[in-house]
Motif scaffolding. Structure first.
Motif, PDB file in Angstrom:
ATOM      1  N   GLN A  34       0.828  -1.208   0.000  1.00 36.97           N
ATOM      2  CA  GLN A  34       0.000   0.000   0.000  1.00 36.97           C
ATOM      3  C   GLN A  34       0.863   1.259   0.000  1.00 36.97           C
ATOM      4  OE1 GLN A  34      -2.347  -0.738   3.491  1.00 36.97           O
ATOM      5  NE2 GLN A  34      -3.712  -2.177   2.437  1.00 36.97           N
ATOM      6  N   ARG A  35       1.979   1.226   0.713  1.00 35.19           N
ATOM      7  CA  ARG A  35       2.895   2.378   0.722  1.00 35.19           C
ATOM      8  C   ARG A  35       3.486   2.613  -0.668  1.00 35.19           C
ATOM      9  NH1 ARG A  35       4.714   4.489   5.567  1.00 35.19           N
ATOM     10  NH2 ARG A  35       4.040   3.381   7.416  1.00 35.19           N
ATOM     11  N   VAL A  36       3.851   1.529  -1.326  1.00 37.22           N
ATOM     12  CA  VAL A  36       4.392   1.648  -2.678  1.00 37.22           C
ATOM     13  C   VAL A  36       3.332   2.246  -3.603  1.00 37.22           C
ATOM     14  CG1 VAL A  36       5.205   0.345  -4.689  1.00 37.22           C
ATOM     15  CG2 VAL A  36       6.133  -0.170  -2.415  1.00 37.22           C
ATOM     16  N   ALA A  37       2.108   1.748  -3.521  1.00 39.11           N
ATOM     17  CA  ALA A  37       1.027   2.259  -4.377  1.00 39.11           C
ATOM     18  C   ALA A  37       0.787   3.746  -4.124  1.00 39.11           C
ATOM     19  CB  ALA A  37      -0.251   1.461  -4.140  1.00 39.11           C
ATOM     20  N   ALA A  38       0.741   4.150  -2.863  1.00 43.17           N
ATOM     21  CA  ALA A  38       0.523   5.565  -2.536  1.00 43.17           C
ATOM     22  C   ALA A  38       1.676   6.411  -3.055  1.00 43.17           C
ATOM     23  CB  ALA A  38       0.367   5.736  -1.028  1.00 43.17           C
ATOM     24  N   SER A  39       2.889   5.902  -2.930  1.00 41.99           N
ATOM     25  CA  SER A  39       4.066   6.616  -3.420  1.00 41.99           C
ATOM     26  C   SER A  39       3.978   6.827  -4.928  1.00 41.99           C
ATOM     27  CB  SER A  39       5.331   5.825  -3.077  1.00 41.99           C
ATOM     28  OG  SER A  39       6.434   6.304  -3.805  1.00 41.99           O
ATOM     29  N   LEU A 136      11.856  -0.913   5.902  1.00 43.05           N
ATOM     30  CA  LEU A 136      11.417  -0.848   4.508  1.00 43.05           C
ATOM     31  C   LEU A 136      10.470   0.313   4.276  1.00 43.05           C
ATOM     32  CD1 LEU A 136      11.060  -4.622   3.677  1.00 43.05           C
ATOM     33  CD2 LEU A 136      12.525  -2.971   2.485  1.00 43.05           C
ATOM     34  N   ALA A 137       9.579   0.583   5.218  1.00 45.40           N
ATOM     35  CA  ALA A 137       8.658   1.712   5.080  1.00 45.40           C
ATOM     36  C   ALA A 137       9.437   3.021   4.990  1.00 45.40           C
ATOM     37  CB  ALA A 137       7.675   1.746   6.248  1.00 45.40           C
ATOM     38  N   ASP A 138      10.449   3.174   5.823  1.00 49.89           N
ATOM     39  CA  ASP A 138      11.279   4.384   5.781  1.00 49.89           C
ATOM     40  C   ASP A 138      12.027   4.480   4.456  1.00 49.89           C
ATOM     41  OD1 ASP A 138      10.375   4.964   8.334  1.00 49.89           O
ATOM     42  OD2 ASP A 138      12.242   4.342   9.327  1.00 49.89           O
ATOM     43  N   ALA A 139      12.509   3.349   3.953  1.00 48.25           N
ATOM     44  CA  ALA A 139      13.223   3.347   2.673  1.00 48.25           C
ATOM     45  C   ALA A 139      12.277   3.711   1.532  1.00 48.25           C
ATOM     46  CB  ALA A 139      13.855   1.976   2.426  1.00 48.25           C
ATOM     47  N   ILE A 140      11.069   3.184   1.558  1.00 44.23           N
ATOM     48  CA  ILE A 140      10.082   3.532   0.533  1.00 44.23           C
ATOM     49  C   ILE A 140       9.799   5.032   0.571  1.00 44.23           C
ATOM     50  CG2 ILE A 140       7.651   3.261  -0.155  1.00 44.23           C
ATOM     51  CD1 ILE A 140       7.984   0.267   0.809  1.00 44.23           C
ATOM     52  N   ALA A 141       9.658   5.586   1.770  1.00 47.57           N
ATOM     53  CA  ALA A 141       9.413   7.030   1.907  1.00 47.57           C
ATOM     54  C   ALA A 141      10.586   7.838   1.353  1.00 47.57           C
ATOM     55  CB  ALA A 141       9.155   7.385   3.367  1.00 47.57           C
ATOM     56  N   ALA A 142      11.807   7.395   1.613  1.00 50.16           N
ATOM     57  CA  ALA A 142      12.990   8.111   1.115  1.00 50.16           C
ATOM     58  C   ALA A 142      13.075   8.042  -0.407  1.00 50.16           C
ATOM     59  CB  ALA A 142      14.252   7.530   1.751  1.00 50.16           C
ATOM     60  N   VAL A 143      12.807   6.872  -0.976  1.00 52.89           N
ATOM     61  CA  VAL A 143      12.824   6.730  -2.430  1.00 52.89           C
ATOM     62  C   VAL A 143      11.673   7.534  -3.033  1.00 52.89           C
ATOM     63  CG1 VAL A 143      12.562   5.085  -4.340  1.00 52.89           C
ATOM     64  CG2 VAL A 143      14.033   4.523  -2.387  1.00 52.89           C
ATOM     65  N   ASP A 144      10.524   7.528  -2.378  1.00 46.87           N
ATOM     66  CA  ASP A 144       9.389   8.323  -2.823  1.00 46.87           C
ATOM     67  C   ASP A 144       9.778   9.799  -2.928  1.00 46.87           C
ATOM     68  OD1 ASP A 144       6.485   9.103  -3.187  1.00 46.87           O
ATOM     69  OD2 ASP A 144       6.865  10.007  -1.221  1.00 46.87           O
TER      70      ASP A 144
END
Length: 173
Positions: A34-39, A136-144
């Motif tokens: 879901q985090r990836v999709a929102a990003s 992983l959530a923090d990494a997704i946010a940083a890449v986002d």
């Protein structure tokens, strides 16, 4: 030709998909998806997460590094196949406690290598504390944030861009 060590072989054979699922249970994987999709609604890039328990025997036999496997998974998961060459793979190899980030060429030109290393270091710190989902959530946010800064979604587009790749993390036993 390089030879695999018995110790490395044993370490990779002892880890399996059940170990990966303990580190990231189904509900955690769903939240990460879901985090990836929102990003991806904010930019034109694609983010994939791949968690692998241990390397395949062919990699062990050649004494191949985790980076080689990450690059292979980057291709197999088609992360390279984005319209703007701005996909990113977050790859975890549990048996060796290795984290690899593979960024496609367009994004790699925008982000210094040291920045990726800082992200790997932050993920490693979270993982050592047993916080796999948070790391992983923090990494997704940083890449986002990087993708949104360098490849923002066209706010004037009439329709949302199609999702080129699945958002759910891939777990390989």
């Amino acid at each position: 030709m390089a030879r695999m060590s018995f110790k490395r072989l044993l370490r990779h054979r002892l880890w399996d998909e059940a170990d990966a699922r303990r580190a990231l249970p189904a509900d955690a994987l769903a939240r990460l998806g879901q985090r990836v999709a929102a990003s991806e609604a904010r930019h034109t890039g694609e983010i994939r997460v791949c968690v692998e328990a241990g390397l395949p025997l062919s990699y062990l036999w050649r004494d191949a590094p985790a980076r080689e496997r990450a690059v292979t998974m980057f291709a197999k998961l088609r992360v390279w196949d984005t319209e703007h060459n701005n996909g990113v793979l977050l790859y975890l190899l549990l048996a060796e406690h290795r984290i690899e980030i593979v960024a496609d060429r367009a994004l790699a030109r925008c982000v210094p290598a040291g920045h990726w290393q800082q992200l790997v270091d932050a993920m490693g710190e979270a993982f050592r504390a047993g916080r796999f989902e948070q790391g992983l959530a923090d990494a997704i946010a940083a890449v986002d944030a990087l993708l949104a800064a360098h490849f923002p979604r066209d706010a004037g587009a009439a329709a949302p861009r199609p999702n080129a790749l699945p958002d759910e993390p891939v777990v390989i036993g």
